[in-house]
Scaffold this active site. Structure first.
Site, PDB file in Angstrom:
ATOM      1  N   ARG A 101      38.664  31.778 -27.856  1.00  0.00           N
ATOM      2  CA  ARG A 101      38.087  31.263 -26.600  1.00  0.00           C
ATOM      3  C   ARG A 101      38.960  31.770 -25.467  1.00  0.00           C
ATOM      4  O   ARG A 101      40.157  31.489 -25.416  1.00  0.00           O
ATOM      5  CB  ARG A 101      38.034  29.738 -26.614  1.00  0.00           C
ATOM      6  CG  ARG A 101      37.679  29.149 -25.258  1.00  0.00           C
ATOM      7  CD  ARG A 101      37.366  27.664 -25.321  1.00  0.00           C
ATOM      8  NE  ARG A 101      36.057  27.429 -25.898  1.00  0.00           N
ATOM      9  CZ  ARG A 101      35.327  26.315 -25.694  1.00  0.00           C
ATOM     10  NH1 ARG A 101      35.783  25.339 -24.949  1.00  0.00           N
ATOM     11  NH2 ARG A 101      34.146  26.173 -26.249  1.00  0.00           N
ATOM     12  N   HIS A 128      28.489  32.254 -24.677  1.00  0.00           N
ATOM     13  CA  HIS A 128      28.890  31.166 -25.581  1.00  0.00           C
ATOM     14  C   HIS A 128      27.934  31.211 -26.783  1.00  0.00           C
ATOM     15  O   HIS A 128      27.096  30.337 -26.956  1.00  0.00           O
ATOM     16  CB  HIS A 128      28.809  29.828 -24.840  1.00  0.00           C
ATOM     17  CG  HIS A 128      29.551  28.714 -25.503  1.00  0.00           C
ATOM     18  ND1 HIS A 128      30.219  28.852 -26.703  1.00  0.00           N
ATOM     19  CD2 HIS A 128      29.734  27.415 -25.131  1.00  0.00           C
ATOM     20  CE1 HIS A 128      30.768  27.694 -27.023  1.00  0.00           C
ATOM     21  NE2 HIS A 128      30.498  26.811 -26.097  1.00  0.00           N
ATOM     22  N   GLN A 131      27.387  28.243 -29.330  1.00  0.00           N
ATOM     23  CA  GLN A 131      26.668  27.115 -28.738  1.00  0.00           C
ATOM     24  C   GLN A 131      25.161  27.343 -28.786  1.00  0.00           C
ATOM     25  O   GLN A 131      24.391  26.478 -29.221  1.00  0.00           O
ATOM     26  CB  GLN A 131      27.120  26.956 -27.271  1.00  0.00           C
ATOM     27  CG  GLN A 131      26.385  25.860 -26.523  1.00  0.00           C
ATOM     28  CD  GLN A 131      26.790  24.480 -26.997  1.00  0.00           C
ATOM     29  OE1 GLN A 131      27.960  24.149 -26.986  1.00  0.00           O
ATOM     30  NE2 GLN A 131      25.827  23.668 -27.416  1.00  0.00           N
ATOM     31  N   ASP A 217      24.134  22.412 -18.013  1.00  0.00           N
ATOM     32  CA  ASP A 217      25.552  22.636 -18.315  1.00  0.00           C
ATOM     33  C   ASP A 217      26.322  22.215 -17.060  1.00  0.00           C
ATOM     34  O   ASP A 217      25.718  22.010 -15.997  1.00  0.00           O
ATOM     35  CB  ASP A 217      25.739  24.148 -18.624  1.00  0.00           C
ATOM     36  CG  ASP A 217      27.177  24.531 -18.984  1.00  0.00           C
ATOM     37  OD1 ASP A 217      28.016  23.637 -19.225  1.00  0.00           O
ATOM     38  OD2 ASP A 217      27.463  25.748 -19.013  1.00  0.00           O
ATOM     39  N   CYS A 257      25.123  21.115 -23.444  1.00  0.00           N
ATOM     40  CA  CYS A 257      26.126  21.639 -24.377  1.00  0.00           C
ATOM     41  C   CYS A 257      27.358  20.733 -24.439  1.00  0.00           C
ATOM     42  O   CYS A 257      28.117  20.801 -25.400  1.00  0.00           O
ATOM     43  CB  CYS A 257      26.521  23.061 -23.994  1.00  0.00           C
ATOM     44  SG  CYS A 257      27.101  23.203 -22.289  1.00  0.00           S
ATOM     45  N   ARG A 285      26.994  22.214 -34.134  1.00  0.00           N
ATOM     46  CA  ARG A 285      28.001  23.266 -33.957  1.00  0.00           C
ATOM     47  C   ARG A 285      28.740  23.490 -35.284  1.00  0.00           C
ATOM     48  O   ARG A 285      29.025  24.617 -35.671  1.00  0.00           O
ATOM     49  CB  ARG A 285      29.012  22.865 -32.867  1.00  0.00           C
ATOM     50  CG  ARG A 285      28.435  22.689 -31.461  1.00  0.00           C
ATOM     51  CD  ARG A 285      28.017  24.002 -30.863  1.00  0.00           C
ATOM     52  NE  ARG A 285      29.100  24.965 -30.874  1.00  0.00           N
ATOM     53  CZ  ARG A 285      30.102  25.007 -29.996  1.00  0.00           C
ATOM     54  NH1 ARG A 285      30.133  24.173 -28.986  1.00  0.00           N
ATOM     55  NH2 ARG A 285      31.038  25.936 -30.077  1.00  0.00           N
TER      56      ARG A 285
HETATM   57  N1   CP Z   1      30.202  22.745 -25.823  1.00  0.00           N
HETATM   58  C1   CP Z   1      31.479  23.122 -26.049  1.00  0.00           C
HETATM   59  O1   CP Z   1      31.780  24.278 -26.304  1.00  0.00           O
HETATM   60  O2   CP Z   1      32.374  22.097 -25.980  1.00  0.00           O
HETATM   61  P1   CP Z   1      33.960  22.249 -25.994  1.00  0.00           P
HETATM   62  O3   CP Z   1      34.361  22.905 -24.692  1.00  0.00           O
HETATM   63  O4   CP Z   1      34.465  20.827 -26.084  1.00  0.00           O
HETATM   64  O5   CP Z   1      34.378  23.067 -27.159  1.00  0.00           O
HETATM   65  N1  NVA Z   2      29.945  26.686 -18.860  1.00  0.00           N
HETATM   66  C1  NVA Z   2      30.900  25.788 -19.448  1.00  0.00           C
HETATM   67  C2  NVA Z   2      30.605  25.574 -20.882  1.00  0.00           C
HETATM   68  C3  NVA Z   2      31.474  24.524 -21.540  1.00  0.00           C
HETATM   69  C4  NVA Z   2      31.179  24.379 -22.996  1.00  0.00           C
HETATM   70  C5  NVA Z   2      32.299  26.336 -19.250  1.00  0.00           C
HETATM   71  O1  NVA Z   2      32.485  27.555 -19.395  1.00  0.00           O
HETATM   72  O2  NVA Z   2      33.209  25.562 -18.939  1.00  0.00           O
END
Ligand code: CP
Ligand code: NVA
Length: 298
Positions: A101, A128, A131, A217, A257, A285
């Site tokens: 990530r 993502h 997701q 989101d 999400c 997930r």
């Molecule tokens: N939706 C999602 O990716 O959540 P987190 O940021 O908690 O991993």
């Molecule tokens: N768009 C959001 C998604 C979180 C799961 C972010 O990047 O923070």
């Protein structure tokens, strides 16, 4: 499939194979016949916060027989400037796979190229994919199929989640409508490259009209905290609420999400009324990522 770097890089058949494998993983949880990650150690290397993705990968890797190793990008030399390609070449000699990530999509792609081990994008600024695969599974689970689907995304239309939705719509051929203010719409060149049945409009009611899924989101994605006040001002109103749900198809799914900011992109009432779907999405997930882990070539 050696890596899972984006929805853009997946074919329709690969996506459907992941969804089918997810169903099998969910059905056989706790009694899997095969443990494809046995004797393997996988890095979970994160430069951004996470609850769902981190927990589901740690649990999923263990349930498939492997050992997860969580690495905060700031605690390793990467955080002090060691290049991603050197980090990848070291890790590739010791580990069996990596879940990453980070900010730049290019970093995940470079890691995959130099590491030579299966690499999974667990969120970048651009995509993502895990997701959206879990979301598609959740929709198929509740709706029976993805045929003739109409999805409406409301909010920041230019962040990772809607960008992955764009590629999902392009690959699977469903209709996607994105409601976002002008500065938060996906770039025209991305839409042209994807060339799916995708409409972008600032008009939320028009976008939500007859939709079977209303999805949102956060307004302030990770890494955009300095713009928070401006974003809240610009995106204010791009919210899933009773008025918006009233124009969607009766019985429409409301999805998020997570994490959710009640009173901003979604009202508390709507989130709680649709908690079964939204937290089902979060649970999925785990099953989806186990499917991905089991399908990557090692
Ligand atoms: N939706 C999602 O990716 O959540 P987190 O940021 O908690 O991993
Ligand atoms: N768009 C959001 C998604 C979180 C799961 C972010 O990047 O923070």
């Amino acid at each position: 499939m050696k890596h899972l770097l984006s929805i853009e890089s997946l074919s329709r058949d690969e996506m459907l194979a992941i969804l089918d494998a997810t169903a099998a993983m969910k059905q056989t949880r706790g009694r899997h016949a095969a443990h494809p990650l046995r004797h393997q150690c996988w890095a979970i290397m994160f430069a951004k916060s996470s609850t769902r993705t981190r927990v589901s990968f740690e649990v999923g890797i263990r349930e498939l027989g492997g050992d997860p190793m969580f690495l905060s990008a700031n605690d390793i030399q990467l955080g002090r400037g060691e290049p991603i390609k050197d980090t990848a070449r070291v890790m590739g000699r010791m580990l069996h796979g990596a879940v990453i990530r980070t900010f730049a999509q290019q970093d995940v792609e470079e890691f995959a190229r130099f590491g030579g081990i299966p690499t999974i994008n667990a969120l970048t600024d651009e995509e993502h994919p895990c997701q959206i695969l879990a979301d598609l599974f959740t929709i198929r689970e509740r709706r029976g199929s993805l045929d003739d689907l109409k999805v409406c995304f409301v909010g920041d239309g230019d962040c990772n989640v809607p960008r992955s939705w764009i590629w999902a719509a392009a690959r699977l051929g469903f209709e996607l409508r994105i409601a976002a203010p002008p500065h938060y719409q996906p770039p025209a060149d991305l839409l042209a490259r994807a060339s799916g049945r995708i409409a972008v409009t600032p008009d939320m009611q028009e976008a939500a009209d007859g939709a079977e899924v209303l999805y949102t989101d956060v307004w302030v994605s990770m890494g955009k905290e300095e713009e928070a006040a401006y974003r809240v001002a610009q995106l204010g109103g791009y919210q899933i609420n009773d008025k918006l749900l009233a124009v969607a198809k009766p019985g429409a799914l409301v999805m998020h999400c997570l994490p959710a900011y009640r009173g901003k992109e979604i009202t508390d009432d709507i989130l709680e009324a649709h908690a079964e779907t939204i937290f089902g999405q979060a649970e999925n997930r785990l099953h989806t990522q186990k499917a991905i882990l089991s399908l990557l070539e090692r």
